[in-house]
Design a protein around this motif. Structure first.
Motif, mmCIF file in Angstrom:
data_model
loop_
_atom_site.group_PDB
_atom_site.id
_atom_site.type_symbol
_atom_site.label_atom_id
_atom_site.label_comp_id
_atom_site.label_asym_id
_atom_site.label_seq_id
_atom_site.Cartn_x
_atom_site.Cartn_y
_atom_site.Cartn_z
ATOM 1 N N LEU A 41 0.835 -1.213 0.000
ATOM 2 C CA LEU A 41 0.000 0.000 0.000
ATOM 3 C C LEU A 41 0.863 1.254 0.000
ATOM 4 O O LEU A 41 0.682 2.167 -0.811
ATOM 5 N N VAL A 42 1.859 1.251 0.905
ATOM 6 C CA VAL A 42 2.714 2.433 0.999
ATOM 7 C C VAL A 42 3.488 2.643 -0.307
ATOM 8 O O VAL A 42 3.601 3.770 -0.804
ATOM 9 N N SER A 43 3.969 1.538 -0.916
ATOM 10 C CA SER A 43 4.691 1.692 -2.183
ATOM 11 C C SER A 43 3.785 2.290 -3.240
ATOM 12 O O SER A 43 4.186 3.194 -3.975
ATOM 13 N N LEU A 44 2.570 1.770 -3.323
ATOM 14 C CA LEU A 44 1.654 2.309 -4.329
ATOM 15 C C LEU A 44 1.384 3.797 -4.084
ATOM 16 O O LEU A 44 1.358 4.599 -5.013
ATOM 17 N N ALA A 87 -2.826 4.302 -17.211
ATOM 18 C CA ALA A 87 -3.678 3.126 -17.057
ATOM 19 C C ALA A 87 -2.976 2.027 -16.253
ATOM 20 O O ALA A 87 -3.589 1.378 -15.414
ATOM 21 N N TYR A 88 -1.656 1.868 -16.489
ATOM 22 C CA TYR A 88 -0.952 0.794 -15.787
ATOM 23 C C TYR A 88 -0.992 0.992 -14.286
ATOM 24 O O TYR A 88 -1.150 0.041 -13.522
ATOM 25 N N LEU A 89 -0.835 2.255 -13.857
ATOM 26 C CA LEU A 89 -0.884 2.513 -12.424
ATOM 27 C C LEU A 89 -2.268 2.142 -11.889
ATOM 28 O O LEU A 89 -2.399 1.559 -10.818
ATOM 29 N N GLY A 90 -3.298 2.452 -12.684
ATOM 30 C CA GLY A 90 -4.655 2.063 -12.305
ATOM 31 C C GLY A 90 -4.773 0.562 -12.123
ATOM 32 O O GLY A 90 -5.278 0.076 -11.108
ATOM 33 N N TRP A 99 -3.015 -0.597 -9.049
ATOM 34 C CA TRP A 99 -3.818 -0.373 -7.845
ATOM 35 C C TRP A 99 -4.862 -1.470 -7.689
ATOM 36 O O TRP A 99 -5.039 -2.030 -6.601
ATOM 37 N N LEU A 100 -5.519 -1.775 -8.809
ATOM 38 C CA LEU A 100 -6.567 -2.786 -8.751
ATOM 39 C C LEU A 100 -5.985 -4.128 -8.311
ATOM 40 O O LEU A 100 -6.450 -4.749 -7.349
ATOM 41 N N MET A 150 -3.774 -7.395 -1.637
ATOM 42 C CA MET A 150 -3.817 -7.006 -0.220
ATOM 43 C C MET A 150 -5.014 -7.653 0.477
ATOM 44 O O MET A 150 -4.890 -8.162 1.592
ATOM 45 N N GLY A 151 -6.153 -7.631 -0.204
ATOM 46 C CA GLY A 151 -7.354 -8.238 0.361
ATOM 47 C C GLY A 151 -7.137 -9.712 0.640
ATOM 48 O O GLY A 151 -7.457 -10.215 1.726
ATOM 49 N N VAL A 152 -6.560 -10.400 -0.366
ATOM 50 C CA VAL A 152 -6.333 -11.838 -0.203
ATOM 51 C C VAL A 152 -5.366 -12.094 0.947
ATOM 52 O O VAL A 152 -5.588 -12.968 1.797
#
Ligand SMILES: Nc1ncnc2c1ncn2[C@@H]1O[C@H](COP(=O)(O)OP(=O)(O)OP(=O)(O)O)[C@@H](O)[C@H]1O
Ligand SMILES: [Mg+2]
Lengths: 358, 257
Positions: free
Chosen positions: A103-106, A118-121, A124-125, A131-133
């Motif tokens: 998260l912090v890196s993103l 778009a790639y950054l998007g 994130w996705l 992260m959720g998993v």
């Protein structure tokens, strides 16, 4: 050509440390007095604090600090797992740690607007899914962890990152709605904003945990974290809406007219012309709201969620660590400070980048 | 410019592109526009003048429906402007408008100011839109400023950018609302030159201005407005040399000293 030009250097005045000090600290009697007052305040507060916090302090886990006059950081070194991660199973802490690092890196990557594409998007996705998993587990051979057990900094970050990113666009929509010419939408937005701004966040949180479930169909329950999340989003959005509305009102009518006369429609005009300018004007107040919303996530303690503040308190309730609350609170204050500093620092950077000289 | 370049070709046989019939507009109880009738032919250049508050701006703003009229008809390019008109954006994109205070988009570079209309309204590919933009920037002689922001340009340059921005939409009609009156005197000419150039190219223009030199050399017709009505209209030489209405005479004596 180059022969006759004499290079004139700026006059040399007050070079060196002494010069600087004289110029800036003792330039007038008032300045001298102020310098002395502030220097002595610093002397009598910072020095003893450093003495307490560093020189006389204990750091090793489980040391017996009862005799010392210094700080007992052992409360942190012994309990940091609980403080930071709540009841998350301690044998698999690598999972939340990895998630937080991601998260912090993103967030750090996203600071640079040149990389917004778009790639950054997609990153994130993908990042959010991973992260959720990692946090939830239950698949890919990862041990499942109940959401109820997410605590400490995981919960604080969860509530604030999702709370703020959802509240901001929602606030913009509310501000646009309030400016709308359609009476139903306008009335709804005005009503919503004024209602929410008229109640404290604490009461919204209480309502989300006590009143809201009453309206749910029998047998259906919504997770407490999610309910608190919704309350925070609703609350923050109303404040963002008012700030954004101020920005919209500050826009020159000529901008709307120029956009109209080019044939841009309402959505295009707002998205391409008005909002970029209005939001830029309101960066400082928006960031203030986001910062205070971030800190306000700590209010979820009152509905029994174990965020950073609550896990710290629960550590302090252990008789062994009673009386060391100063150290514990300084530690979490530091964590909050770093996050808020990151936000306000970024906002200053953004303002500078977006300055186009008008 | 030379006299023959702006020589007014006969436009009486051309088709009508703007038709205003018995048009009225009110702000509350205030009758801003009172029974306006006006036919504008293709390639015709009309100059509108009149005292402050006479309704000149309001009139041309009705033509691209920045303001709504309440009575009568306005027909632009064969489309009647009405409340239920679905795509007013279509009409607006055919009618360019230049404002007194330029109204450039300060957060966008010059070239972005020019491409935003073509890209989003005309759906022109970005590359092509940029080529169009550069073409018109060259035409108004500020191609070298393309990457700057509006705030970094002089008033005259900004107004030329604003004209180029409208031209990028390839409009059939151009409206100018006191395009030079916010400019320092030495910059007025550079903007007027661009407008004269446009006129030479056969653009249909309605120009609100007090630049009487421009009116004389470029306009086919000069309209004089007072208190919301068109009080007098005539071919420029007649209008200036031989005004009929007392109010026109008074106005002309004031602005020509
Ligand atoms: N939005 C508005 N609401 C109410 N009255 C308006 C509005 N806009 C303009 N008016 C009034 O309508 C009248 C005509 O205005 P308009 O701007 O068309 O005049 P103008 O001839 O362009 O004057 P100027 O030479 O000063 O630009 C003025 O008396 C003005 O006060
Ligand atoms: Mg006007």
């Amino acid at each position: 050509m180059e022969t006759n030009i004499e290079i004139v250097k700026p006059p040399i005045t007050n070079v060196g440390v002494i010069g600087w000090i004289r110029e800036n600290l003792f330039s007038s009697p008032l300045n001298t007095v102020l310098t002395i007052i502030i220097a002595s305040i610093l002397w009598f507060s910072v020095i003893p604090f450093l003495q307490w916090a560093l020189i006389d302090s204990y750091w090793l886990p489980d040391s017996n600090c009862k005799e010392t006059n210094g700080a007992c950081w052992s409360i942190i070194t012994s309990n940091y797992k609980v403080i930071l991660f709540g009841f998350y199973p301690q044998n698999i802490l690598w999972r939340p740690i990895t998630a937080i690092i991601m998260l912090v890196s993103l967030l750090i990557i996203s600071r640079n607007r040149n990389w917004w594409n778009a790639y950054l998007g997609y990153s994130w996705l993908a990042g959010l899914i991973i992260m959720g998993v990692l946090l939830k587990g239950g698949i890919l051979g990862l041990e499942a962890v109940d959401i109820e057990k997410w605590g400490g900094i995981i919960l604080t970050l969860l509530l604030s990152v999702f709370g703020l990113t959802a509240a901001y666009p929602l606030g913009i929509l509310l501000a646009l709605g309030r400016q709308s010419e359609m009476p139903v939408i306008k009335t709804f937005c005005v009503f919503y904003i004024e209602l929410i701004r008229g109640v404290p966040l604490i009461s919204l949180l209480f309502m989300s945990s006590v009143v809201f479930p009453l309206f749910l169909p029998e047998g259906m329950s919504i997770n407490a974290i999610l309910r608190a999340q919704v309350a925070i989003i609703m609350f923050t959005a109303a404040y963002i809406a008012e700030v954004v509305r101020g920005g919209l009102q500050g826009m020159n009518k000529g901008q709307f007219e120029a956009a109209d006369s080019l044939g841009l429609n309402y959505t295009q005009t707002m998205r391409l012309i008005i909002l970029p300018q209005a939001l830029k004007i309101v960066i400082p107040p928006s960031v203030s709201i986001l910062i205070s919303a971030f800190k306000d996530t700590s209010l979820v303690v009152i509905i029994g969620l174990y965020d950073l503040l609550k896990t710290t308190q629960s550590t302090l309730s252990d008789p062994k660590w009673m009386g060391f609350s100063a150290e514990a609170y300084i530690f979490i204050a530091l964590i909050y400070f770093i996050c808020c500093f990151f936000m306000s620092n970024y906002s200053r950077k953004l303002e500078k980048e977006l300055d186009t000289g008008l | 410019m030379s006299e023959d370049k702006t020589k007014k070709v006969d436009i009486s046989s051309k088709k009508t592109v703007i038709e205003i019939i018995n048009m009225h507009k009110w702000y509350g109880d205030f009758h801003v526009l009172n029974n306006i009738n006006l036919d504008v032919k293709k390639s015709e250049r009309i100059v509108v003048c009149g005292p402050s508050g006479s309704g000149k701006s309001t009139l041309i703003r009705c033509v691209n429906r920045l303001e709504e009229h309440q009575k009568g008809k306005i027909i632009v390019d064969g489309i009647e402007l009405t409340k239920d008109l679905k795509n007013i954006e279509k009409v607006r994109s055919e009618v360019g408008m230049v404002f007194q205070h330029f109204n450039l988009f300060p957060h966008l570079t010059i070239v972005e100011n020019l491409t935003i209309g073509p890209i989003w309204v005309r759906k022109t590919p970005k590359k092509e839109a940029e080529e169009i933009a550069m073409h018109y920037l060259e035409k108004v002689q500020i191609a070298e400023q393309a990457a700057k922001f509006p705030g970094q340009l002089s008033g005259g340059q900004q107004q030329r950018v604003a004209i180029a921005r409208s031209l990028c939409m390839k409009p059939n009609i151009m409206l100018f609302d006191e395009a030079t009156s916010a400019l320092d005197p030495e910059m007025v000419k550079e903007v007027l030159d661009v407008m004269i150039d446009l006129a030479t190219g056969g653009m249909t223009m309605i120009v609100v201005t007090h630049e009487m030199g421009f009116a004389k050399s470029v306009a086919h017709r000069v309209l004089f407005m007072d208190e919301g009505a068109i009080v007098e209209e005539n071919e420029p030489n007649e209008f200036f040399d031989n005004p009929q209405n007392d109010r026109t005479k008074l106005f002309l004596s004031q602005i020509l000293h």
